[in-house]
Design an enzyme around this catalytic site. Sequence first.
Site, PDB file in Angstrom:
ATOM      1  N   MET A   1      54.064  37.643 -13.158  1.00 29.17           N
ATOM      2  CA  MET A   1      52.768  37.854 -13.829  1.00 29.17           C
ATOM      3  C   MET A   1      51.674  37.083 -13.103  1.00 29.17           C
ATOM      4  O   MET A   1      50.591  36.847 -13.661  1.00 29.17           O
ATOM      5  CB  MET A   1      52.865  37.440 -15.296  1.00 29.17           C
TER       6      MET A   1
ATOM      7  N   HIS B   1      53.479  29.899  -8.367  1.00 28.56           N
ATOM      8  CA  HIS B   1      53.785  28.518  -7.999  1.00 28.56           C
ATOM      9  C   HIS B   1      55.050  28.534  -7.142  1.00 28.56           C
ATOM     10  O   HIS B   1      55.624  29.612  -6.884  1.00 28.56           O
ATOM     11  CB  HIS B   1      53.959  27.654  -9.261  1.00 28.56           C
TER      12      HIS B   1
ATOM     13  N   HIS C   1      58.122  30.685  -8.237  1.00 29.24           N
ATOM     14  CA  HIS C   1      58.090  32.107  -7.878  1.00 29.24           C
ATOM     15  C   HIS C   1      58.500  32.306  -6.411  1.00 29.24           C
ATOM     16  O   HIS C   1      59.183  33.261  -6.065  1.00 29.24           O
ATOM     17  CB  HIS C   1      56.669  32.677  -8.047  1.00 29.24           C
TER      18      HIS C   1
ATOM     19  N   GLN D   1      54.384  42.671 -23.631  1.00 31.85           N
ATOM     20  CA  GLN D   1      55.321  41.570 -23.895  1.00 31.85           C
ATOM     21  C   GLN D   1      54.648  40.365 -24.556  1.00 31.85           C
ATOM     22  O   GLN D   1      55.280  39.348 -24.787  1.00 31.85           O
ATOM     23  CB  GLN D   1      56.058  41.156 -22.618  1.00 31.85           C
TER      24      GLN D   1
ATOM     25  N   GLY E   1      64.156  34.264 -12.716  1.00 32.04           N
ATOM     26  CA  GLY E   1      64.368  32.819 -12.740  1.00 32.04           C
ATOM     27  C   GLY E   1      65.203  32.385 -13.931  1.00 32.04           C
ATOM     28  O   GLY E   1      65.112  32.966 -15.018  1.00 32.04           O
TER      29      GLY E   1
ATOM     30  N   ASP F   1      63.657  31.447 -17.493  1.00 30.43           N
ATOM     31  CA  ASP F   1      63.608  32.445 -18.573  1.00 30.43           C
ATOM     32  C   ASP F   1      65.006  33.048 -18.719  1.00 30.43           C
ATOM     33  O   ASP F   1      65.221  34.227 -18.455  1.00 30.43           O
ATOM     34  CB  ASP F   1      62.562  33.505 -18.222  1.00 30.43           C
TER      35      ASP F   1
HETATM   36  P1  AMP Z   1      56.422  34.866 -14.678  1.00 30.03           P
HETATM   37  O1  AMP Z   1      55.332  35.098 -13.674  1.00 30.03           O
HETATM   38  O2  AMP Z   1      56.254  33.624 -15.472  1.00 30.03           O
HETATM   39  O3  AMP Z   1      56.722  36.096 -15.504  1.00 30.03           O
HETATM   40  O4  AMP Z   1      57.716  34.614 -13.823  1.00 30.03           O
HETATM   41  C1  AMP Z   1      58.168  35.544 -12.874  1.00 30.03           C
HETATM   42  C2  AMP Z   1      59.579  35.186 -12.492  1.00 30.03           C
HETATM   43  O5  AMP Z   1      59.610  33.869 -11.920  1.00 30.03           O
HETATM   44  C3  AMP Z   1      60.521  35.167 -13.707  1.00 30.03           C
HETATM   45  O6  AMP Z   1      61.760  35.751 -13.352  1.00 30.03           O
HETATM   46  C4  AMP Z   1      60.653  33.701 -13.992  1.00 30.03           C
HETATM   47  O7  AMP Z   1      61.869  33.359 -14.623  1.00 30.03           O
HETATM   48  C5  AMP Z   1      60.588  33.098 -12.578  1.00 30.03           C
HETATM   49  N1  AMP Z   1      60.196  31.697 -12.651  1.00 30.03           N
HETATM   50  C6  AMP Z   1      59.173  31.184 -13.382  1.00 30.03           C
HETATM   51  N2  AMP Z   1      59.141  29.838 -13.258  1.00 30.03           N
HETATM   52  C7  AMP Z   1      60.165  29.510 -12.434  1.00 30.03           C
HETATM   53  C8  AMP Z   1      60.663  28.264 -11.913  1.00 30.03           C
HETATM   54  N3  AMP Z   1      60.100  27.106 -12.240  1.00 30.03           N
HETATM   55  N4  AMP Z   1      61.735  28.293 -11.086  1.00 30.03           N
HETATM   56  C9  AMP Z   1      62.316  29.483 -10.762  1.00 30.03           C
HETATM   57  N5  AMP Z   1      61.899  30.673 -11.216  1.00 30.03           N
HETATM   58  C10 AMP Z   1      60.834  30.699 -12.038  1.00 30.03           C
END
Ligand code: AMP
Length: 281
Positions: free
Chosen positions: A30, A34, A37, A61, A147, A150
């Site tokens: 999304m 960082h 990702h 979501q 990740g 989640d």
């Molecule tokens: P998001 O942008 O928050 O939807 O995350 C995108 C993907 O990055 C999801 O599969 C998350 O689980 C993964 N993710 C978010 N934070 C981390 C982290 N600190 N370490 C590893 N993967 C992450």
Amino acid sequence: MQIFPKIAALKAFLREKKANAQTIGLVPTMGALHAGHLQLVKSSKSENDITVASIYVNPTQFNNSSDLAKYPRTLDLDKAVLEKAGCDAIFVPDNAEMYPKKNSVSFDFGSLDKDFEGKSRPGHFSGVALVVSKFFNIVEPDRAYFGQKDYQQFKVISRLVDELQFNVLVKCIPTLREPDGLAMSSRNLRLSEAERKKATILYNSLTEASTLIKNGQSLAAIKETIRQKWSTSTGIKLDYFEAANRENLIRLDNVNDAASTILLIAGFIGEVRLIDNLMPG
Ligand code: AMP
């Protein structure tokens, strides 16, 4: 790195790659990227010929409109870091591209989405499954990267792939943390300096609970310790701290086998809701 706001153009790009027998890795995000990702991007690059990252803040979501409105958006920076990380293509659709019609399809994952995030955020996993299904249909990746932060989401997606027979391998990548243990998260950008310091309580609760489990303390006593820990600080609120079986995510009353257990935590630091988890054995 090529940037695709439109499905048709992305599909045409991928068709050519697939015709040359190149494998495709997908990293759905999304945005507000960082280093966590980028671990997913790195894994994808090491296992596939072509890596596609998606940046899309998926409205279906979010069950809280203020959380959706305040979700950090840093698209220009995101493009630069993905380019530097060696991503081959990014998919940056708008809502009209992803939801040309109002969605009516919803998902139910049985016991997997009824507790923890599913309980605190009704409809969240249905929206996640819907958008990830769309991504799988659009990109048809060989592998997709999620990740461990989640973890419930990873289990839901794994079941989605299994039951709907998507031809994709889903991978779970370990959580990347800040030096003080805080799990990296886009929502951390919303924390004030004081809140950022307080946010270490999530990971500290998990590591303390893990130690207490190793020392043989009962789960009931451990939960009470964690509740107390949160109640002594102002401006924070524990949503849940629970232990569950790491395969089916059914809540546990006692931890008899640390190796099959996961500890899950969620809480508000000021207005910002953060989650984390840890495998105690
Ligand atoms: P998001 O942008 O928050 O939807 O995350 C995108 C993907 O990055 C999801 O599969 C998350 O689980 C993964 N993710 C978010 N934070 C981390 C982290 N600190 N370490 C590893 N993967 C992450």
